[in-house]
Design an enzyme around this catalytic site. Structure first.
Site, PDB file in Angstrom:
ATOM      1  N   ALA A  14       0.802  -1.226   0.000  1.00 34.19           N
ATOM      2  CA  ALA A  14       0.000   0.000   0.000  1.00 34.19           C
ATOM      3  C   ALA A  14       0.836   1.278   0.000  1.00 34.19           C
ATOM      4  CB  ALA A  14      -0.947  -0.015   1.200  1.00 34.19           C
ATOM      5  N   ARG A  25       3.233   9.847 -11.588  1.00 32.66           N
ATOM      6  CA  ARG A  25       2.274  10.772 -12.211  1.00 32.66           C
ATOM      7  C   ARG A  25       2.857  12.173 -12.322  1.00 32.66           C
ATOM      8  NH1 ARG A  25      -1.361   8.450  -8.330  1.00 32.66           N
ATOM      9  NH2 ARG A  25      -2.541   6.726  -9.254  1.00 32.66           N
ATOM     10  N   SER A  44       0.677  -4.543  -4.149  1.00 37.24           N
ATOM     11  CA  SER A  44      -0.566  -3.757  -4.072  1.00 37.24           C
ATOM     12  C   SER A  44      -1.798  -4.611  -3.808  1.00 37.24           C
ATOM     13  CB  SER A  44      -0.757  -2.959  -5.376  1.00 37.24           C
ATOM     14  OG  SER A  44       0.317  -2.078  -5.590  1.00 37.24           O
ATOM     15  N   CYS A  48      -6.083  -6.689   4.538  1.00 43.13           N
ATOM     16  CA  CYS A  48      -7.292  -6.638   5.363  1.00 43.13           C
ATOM     17  C   CYS A  48      -8.383  -7.567   4.835  1.00 43.13           C
ATOM     18  CB  CYS A  48      -7.838  -5.210   5.410  1.00 43.13           C
ATOM     19  SG  CYS A  48      -6.692  -3.999   6.099  1.00 43.13           S
ATOM     20  N   VAL A  85      16.078  -6.590   0.524  1.00 44.15           N
ATOM     21  CA  VAL A  85      17.081  -5.633   0.976  1.00 44.15           C
ATOM     22  C   VAL A  85      17.660  -6.151   2.282  1.00 44.15           C
ATOM     23  CG1 VAL A  85      17.483  -3.276   1.776  1.00 44.15           C
ATOM     24  CG2 VAL A  85      15.954  -3.693  -0.165  1.00 44.15           C
ATOM     25  N   ASP A 297       2.747   0.584   7.670  1.00 44.21           N
ATOM     26  CA  ASP A 297       2.743  -0.093   8.966  1.00 44.21           C
ATOM     27  C   ASP A 297       4.084  -0.061   9.682  1.00 44.21           C
ATOM     28  OD1 ASP A 297       0.176  -0.656   8.252  1.00 44.21           O
ATOM     29  OD2 ASP A 297       0.440  -2.823   8.060  1.00 44.21           O
ATOM     30  N   ASN A 319      -1.958   4.041   2.473  1.00 45.12           N
ATOM     31  CA  ASN A 319      -2.174   4.660   1.169  1.00 45.12           C
ATOM     32  C   ASN A 319      -2.007   6.174   1.226  1.00 45.12           C
ATOM     33  OD1 ASN A 319      -3.208   2.909  -1.248  1.00 45.12           O
ATOM     34  ND2 ASN A 319      -3.993   1.908   0.596  1.00 45.12           N
ATOM     35  N   ARG A 456     -25.285  13.889  24.266  1.00 43.22           N
ATOM     36  CA  ARG A 456     -26.160  14.587  25.222  1.00 43.22           C
ATOM     37  C   ARG A 456     -25.895  14.098  26.646  1.00 43.22           C
ATOM     38  NH1 ARG A 456     -32.316  14.265  23.311  1.00 43.22           N
ATOM     39  NH2 ARG A 456     -32.568  15.346  25.300  1.00 43.22           N
TER      40      ARG A 456
END
Length: 468
Positions: A14, A25, A44, A48, A85, A297, A319, A456
């Site tokens: 993510a 972009r 990607s 969850c 890595v 995370d 994200n 209330r």
């Protein structure tokens, strides 16, 4: 012509791929080379969604994948799967890389490093914890392995009576996996060492979850400290032992939570918080490092209610972190101000939600507060399908500032927590909340929405206790 800078991303889920996609972009390949390194075989995807895949709500693992490796590569992102890595060198601006199956390692330089290594599931060092038949559910590969085991057992169909599953841990993953296994016909026992399940709720609200789960046929054993996983002659898990008892199991699922995956970052001297997560500024830049970023995370974020940093492992935040990082690396400007701790889940038809602080969290930072708990319904009481819910609210004693809300109920209960999350983000008092112009019609809400009824009552309690 200027040489393109290189952005290296560690972790292709993510946060990492949101950062890579956003940066692409904003800058083309001639300006920015993007290399994403992933030690697993997927990119990607929604972790969850794994319990719902196991439970049968989601038909195929592919439905959980937002963007495939091929799609990322078609966008000029050099995504390298099965590539690990092994060392970070922030001073030298490089990372050490090893491909799976390879014996050699090589250094890869960067102009911008994005650490999105996620979190690792807790797996305590207990006898038998790594035996066949013990499953975590952190990755798609974990979910596939669990499903394969379940389907193989169901195909064999040699069990005398219902097959048995033991879920260790009664947090979000634990209760979601308990539901998934129940739906697959297993007799499920959930073991947790806390007083009540769902320690993300106060104990009085967690008790409602325990009672509801038991009503669904799920055995919930609280105050249970697991000491070992017992194995049979074949080496497979056959039972889970606690200090007081032993519970038979054909399958064991771990739902003990996660911790930030920051071992390499810590070894490289990058700053970590109390929970072990990386510490960043509002731009998601690692503190003290101009060209190292982190999100998802593996980081700690600011809690807007308590003013402290905390670890919150949720795809929504990951994200957003990635969007912020990608925007900043791409030459724009973005920040991530923090969270209020909103989460929602369910077990069968019971919805569970919280936002803000629990009682023990408020006490830990020295806040004095009042509480208000109300019983209400999801719709007007006379409208068909009205379902019960309980709302608990915390407010600061002197100011009336909203501190937290917990909701447990049936259909229509969970997402009501969003109203409270917005109020927390805006710093509202409970008295101010009572005037919120929320939507009303009998099919959707009582005349007074349950959250406003709680506000209330909390407001009245603030007035009753007075300024002292």
């Amino acid at each position: 012509m200027a040489t393109a800078q290189r952005m290296v991303v560690i972790g292709a889920n993510a946060a990492g791929m949101s950062a890579a996609s956003r940066a692409r972009r904003l800058k083309g390949p001639g300006e920015l080379e993007i290399v994403a390194l992933e030690r697993g075989g997927h990119s990607s995807y929604s972790a969850c969604g794994i319990p719902y895949w196991v439970g049968g709500d989601v038909a195929d693992a592919g439905d959980l994948i937002a963007r495939t490796p091929r799609e990322h590569r078609e966008r000029d992102i050099d995504l390298r799967l099965y590539t690990e890595v092994t060392e970070l060198d922030p001073d030298g601006g490089r990372v050490r890389v090893r491909e799976r199956g390879g014996t050699s390692e090589k250094w890869l330089g960067y102009d911008h490093l994005v650490i999105a290594t996620g979190a690792r599931p807790l797996r305590p060092p207990l006898p038998g914890i790594d035996a066949p038949g013990v499953h975590g559910v952190q990755s798609l590969d974990d979910g596939r392995a669990l499903l394969d085991a379940l389907e193989a057992a169901e195909a064999a169909d040699t069990a005398d009576g219902p097959r048995r599953a033991v879920v260790v841990g009664a947090g979000y993953i634990g209760v979601e996996m308990a539901e998934a296994l129940t739906r697959r016909g297993y007799r499920v026992t959930v073991l947790d060492r806390a007083e009540q399940p769902m320690t993300t709720l106060d104990p009085d609200m967690g008790r409602l979850v325990r009672e509801a789960m038991r009503g669904m046929g799920i055995d919930v054993i609280t105050g249970a400290t697991v000491t070992a996983v017992r194995t049979g002659e074949d080496g497979r898990a056959r039972a889970v032992a606690t200090e007081d008892a032993e519970y038979e199991a054909d399958i064991v699922v771990l739902g003990l939570g996660v911790r930030p995956e920051t071992g390499l970052a810590g070894e490289a001297g990058l700053p970590l918080g109390e929970s072990g997560g990386l510490l960043t500024d509002l731009a998601m830049r690692v503190r003290g490092r101009e060209n190292v970023w982190a999100g998802g995370d593996c980081v700690e974020v600011l809690d807007l209610v308590s003013g402290r940093t905390r670890h919150v492992a949720l795809g929504t935040h990951a994200n957003k972190h990635g969007q912020v990082i990608g925007t900043n690396i791409g030459g724009g400007y973005a920040t991530f101000p923090g969270v209020v701790g909103t989460a929602v889940s369910k077990v069968c038809d019971l919805e569970i939600a919280r936002t803000g602080l629990l009682e023990n969290e408020a006490e830990a930072i020295g806040l004095r507060f009042v509480t208000a708990t109300v019983e209400s319904t999801s719709r007007a009481g006379y409208y068909p399908g009205a379902a019960p819910m309980r709302v608990k609210m915390l407010a600061e004693r002197r100011t009336g500032r909203l501190l937290g809300v917990q909701i447990v109920g049936r259909e229509g209960a969970g997402k009501r927590v969003d109203t409270a999350a917005v109020a927390l983000s805006a710093g509202m008092t409970v008295e101010r909340m009572t005037t919120l112009d929320l939507g009303y019609a009998p099919p959707f809400s009582p005349l007074w929405d349950p959250v406003l009824v709680a506000a209330r009552k909390a407001s009245a309690e603030v007035r009753r206790t007075g300024p002292h």
